[in-house]
Every structure is written in structure tokens, then in C-alpha cells.
Design an enzyme around this catalytic site. Structure first.
Site, mmCIF file in Angstrom:
data_model
loop_
_atom_site.group_PDB
_atom_site.id
_atom_site.type_symbol
_atom_site.label_atom_id
_atom_site.label_comp_id
_atom_site.label_asym_id
_atom_site.label_seq_id
_atom_site.Cartn_x
_atom_site.Cartn_y
_atom_site.Cartn_z
ATOM 1 N N LYS A 13 -11.256 -4.231 -0.861
ATOM 2 C CA LYS A 13 -10.327 -4.822 -1.827
ATOM 3 C C LYS A 13 -11.132 -5.225 -3.061
ATOM 4 C CE LYS A 13 -5.807 -5.712 -1.873
ATOM 5 N NZ LYS A 13 -4.771 -4.829 -1.327
ATOM 6 N N ASP A 48 -2.548 -2.837 -6.987
ATOM 7 C CA ASP A 48 -2.073 -4.027 -6.283
ATOM 8 C C ASP A 48 -1.376 -4.878 -7.347
ATOM 9 O OD1 ASP A 48 -2.674 -6.996 -4.983
ATOM 10 O OD2 ASP A 48 -2.528 -5.449 -3.433
#
Length: 448
Positions: A121, A161
Site C-alpha cells: 500500500k 485508492d
């Protein structure tokens, strides 16, 4: 001192990461008892530590000629079953602890998809809201100047995201292509005419609905005619509503950071088209929906409330699709009180531990994020496959593959939970199934 206490003492400010680790540690205790080889190899101690943490400055110039500096991150958490895979988040709340929690969750989520993807991430504490296209472009180019040296189609494949949509992915990819002098599938969520996959924007929302439908089907019920509470109004929320409408569900709420809409009559296709135009093209606020449709009620955020009134309406299904920890204990109690049958998480870890315990005690069907919102990364994995083969699949094929993946994830979670003596506990099922797959791969590969 157990591993959870060690993590809290070592990184005391990373509360979201602590929460994610605690949930997994609690779930996998029976596995560790049955597999002493995991204990002797210290798999748990290794799996909670990122393989690599990259942190860097991102200087950029605004339209007025002033220079700003943001902080960029990439957490490469675990590559035991494939290259690191996970989104980039551009939001003022981004910090190391939040990204570590997201990367940790991603490891198990990706393992559940059956696709060969590790977990990662990244992102930055940059806020695209209120910025011109030129400012966003300059920021993305500066961000990629550093990130490019750490990623690659067989190393680390980021995606979008919160705050990173098609526009940002385009700017990031363009700079990577210029730096590397190659056109390769290093990012997912790309434009359809330059390597993207059909159904990718829809995938997380669609997947969340498919998972909810599978949970209901396991008890002989369907989504037909069910009133549904949805939070958020971005891609996940929009396509959750779209798939619900297609399957006969009735979305009645959605939200943004300023407030939420309750539409007693339900959101139909025409209303959803207006919302998509409002949010995706005009980048407006949800209150404008109530200005157009008189039957809808807009409620602004009240910072003094200890709960979110969006979750305090009579309904059958809840799809939290905004952000982490948006459902606390009071909210969970209100959902149960108002007749909720199923909760399917479209956002990452949107329910607090107190809320989860209330769901468990009530016996409702509760689909945790690492299972229910795996649709997005599943189609990202399918995009990687299409890029490798230099072809594109039609929308029907991608959607069919997505539906089958979510069906398989549901079955894996359900069967695993049953095997370990906690039937219909999808949290235990998801955590155990994901952990065992990654742990076995780590054992096979030795101490690396």
C-alpha cells in the site's frame, strides 16, 4: 510479552495497524496450535513486519508559483505469493500507521482472491480536492519520480485508492513511462484505451454486492426488495448502488464528508446517473442531490454526535463504503436494532472492534473487508493478466470472472470458519484462510 503487545510498544502511535493485527492474531490462535511449524519459524512475527518501508518527500509547485512539500510512502508488506499489490491513497489523513494497516490487510485479501499477488500500500498526505488539473499533474509527476525506482510489473504494481482515480493514474503512468522508457503493466486502473480493464472502476462495489448476495444465499435469502444503507459516494458506493439496483435491491442512503442523503423512495437508475455526473464530472457535494429530488433529505455532519445517523434507518443490508472505523459500537447497535440482516464492507476496516463484537453477538451476516471488498484487487489482478498477454477481455467476461472469484472467496471463508468451529464467522474464515496460504508460502521459501 505477546506479539500484539510488542507491536504496540514498538510503534505506539499506529493505532489502525494495531487494530488490524489484533483482529488477525485473535482469529488465528487455533491455527497456531494446530501448526507448530508456524510457531517455530516465527511466521507471525515475520508477517506483521513489512518487508520494506519507503518514505520520501514530494516537492511540487502550485499554479501561483509557490512550492509545497508532501510526504510520500510505499509499504511493501509481503511478497510470498506474488509481487506487491495494493493501492495508492492521496489524502491528508495518510500516515505510516494507516498505510501499514492497509498493507497488512491487503496481504490476506490478495491471498483470498487465489491470484498470485502479494500485499502492499502507499500514498501521500496530499489532498487533490480543490487543486487544478495542472497542480495534480505536477504532484503526481513528482511523486512518481521517486516511486518509479521501487516498482515494476514483476515487483510492485500499485493501483488507485481514495484520492487516486483515473486522472491520477494517468499522470502517474505517463511519468513512469517517461522515466523507464517502456510501456508496461506497472499500474492498474489505467484508461481502457491504454491497457486498462473493463469493470475495474466498478469492481469493488460489484464485489461487495456479490459477497452480500452469497451470504444471503447461504441462508436461503436474496437481495430482491431489500432496503440498503450505503455510505460514501465515490466509486465503491456508486457501483455498489448500481449492482444493487440490477439485482433488485433498494439503495436509500449515500454520503460525503459534509453529510448524507436519505432517499425514502430509493435510488433508481436515473437518480444514480445524476449522482455519478455530480460526483465524477462536476465534483459536487451530495447536498445537491436533495436540491434536485424533493423526496430526499440531506443531513449535514454534526461533529458533536457520537454516532453516524446514516446507520440509524430501518433497512435490511448495510454497505459501509467510505473509510476505516466509520461504524462504531453505537452505530452497530443501531443497525441491529433497525433490522439489518447483512453487513458487507466495501471500505477497508470500516467497523471498530466494538462494532464487530455487536455484529457477532447479534448473529447477523457480517462480511469483513478483506473478503467482501476483494473485488477491486481481483480485477486489478485480471488487468495484470491482460497486460501480460497484450489483450483485453470484454466486460461480460471480466464481470463473470469477478463474480466467480467472489463466490469462491465466500465459499473459502464459510468452509474455513466451519472447519475451525465458528460457523458463519466470516472474519475468522477470511483471516485463517489468508494467513495459512501466506504462511505456507513463507515456509516453502525459507528464511528470506
Amino acid at each position: 510479552m505477546d506479539i500484539y503487545e510488542r507491536i504496540k510498544n514498538r510503534d505506539p502511535n499506529e493505532t489502525e495497524f494495531h487494530q488490524a493485527v489484533f483482529e488477525v492474531v485473535e482469529s488465528i490462535k487455533p491455527v497456531l496450535e494446530m501448526h507448530p511449524e508456524f510457531r517455530s519459524a516465527n511466521i507471525l512475527e515475520r508477517i506483521v513486519e513489512p518487508e520494506r518501508v519507503i518514505m520520501f518527500r514530494v516537492p511540487w509547485m502550485d499554479d501561483g508559483g509557490d512550492i509545497h512539500v508532501n510526504r510520500g510512502f510505499r509499504i511493501e508488506m509481503n511478497s510470498a505469493i506474488g509481487p506487491y499489490k495494493g493501492g495508492l491513497r492521496f489524502h491528508p489523513s495518510v500516515n505510516l500507521g494507516i498505510l501499514k494497516f492497509l498493507a497488512f490487510e491487503q496481504v490476506f485479501k490478495n491471498a483470498l482472491t487465489t491470484l498470485p499477488m502479494g500485499g502492499g500500500k502507499g500514498g501521500a498526505d496530499f489532498d487533490p480536492k480543490g487543486k487544478s488539473n495542472e497542480e495534480v499533474q505536477r504532484f503526481c509527476q513528482s511523486f512518481m519520480l521517486e516511486l518509479a525506482r521501487h516498482i515494476g510489473p514483476n515487483t510492485d504494481v500499485p493501483a488507485g485508492d481514495i484520492g487516486v482515480g483515473a486522472r491520477e493514474i494517468g499522470y502517474l503512468f505517463g511519468m513512469y513511462k517517461k522515466i523507464s522508457n517502456e510501456f508496461t503493466g506497472v499500474l492498474t486502473g489505467k484508461g481502457l484505451n491504454w491497457g486498462g480493464s473493463l469493470i475495474r472502476p466498478e469492481a469493488t462495489g460489484y464485489g461487495s454486492v456479490y459477497f452480500a448476495a452469497e451470504m444471503l444465499n447461504a441462508r436461503g435469502e436474496t437481495l430482491e426488495g431489500r432496503r440498503c444503507l450505503i455510505s460514501g459516494s465515490g466509486n465503491v458506493a456508486q457501483y455498489t448502488m448500481e449492482k444493487l439496483i440490477e439485482l433488485g435491491g433498494i439503495p436509500v442512503t449515500f454520503s460525503d464528508s459534509n453529510g448524507y442523503i436519505y432517499d425514502e423512495k430509493g435510488v433508481d437508475r436515473e437518480k444514480l446517473d445524476f449522482l455519478m455526473e455530480l460526483k465524477n464530472i462536476r465534483r459536487g457535494r451530495v447536498r445537491e442531490y436533495a436540491e434536485k429530488y424533493s423526496e430526499a433529505v440531506y443531513t449535514p455532519v454534526d461533529p458533536d454526535l457520537k454516532y453516524n445517523p446514516l446507520w440509524d434507518h430501518a433497512a435490511h443490508c448495510a454497505f459501509p463504503s467510505a473509510t476505516q472505523n466509520e461504524i462504531n459500537g453505537i452505530d452497530a447497535g443501531n443497525l441491529v436494532k433497525n433490522g439489518i440482516l447483512v453487513v458487507s464492507e466495501g471500505a477497508n476496516m470500516p467497523t471498530t472492534p466494538e462494532g464487530m463484537n455487536i455484529f457477532f453477538d447479534s448473529g447477523i451476516l457480517y462480511g469483513p473487508a478483506k473478503a467482501a471488498n476483494a473485488g477491486g484487487v481481483s480485477v486489478s489482478g485480471l488487468e495484470m493478466s491482460q497486460n501480460s498477454m497484450r489483450l483485453g477481455w470484454p466486460a461480460e467476461e471480466v464481470d463473470s470472472r469477478l463474480k466467480m472469484i467472489m463466490k469462491n472467496i465466500h465459499k473459502t471463508c464459510l468452509d474455513t470458519a466451519e472447519y475451525y468451529g465458528t460457523p458463519f464467522n466470516y472474519v475468522n474464515g477470511a483471516n485463517i484462510a489468508g494467513f495459512v496460504k501466506v504462511a505456507q508460502a513463507m515456509l516453502d521459501q525459507g528464511l528470506v
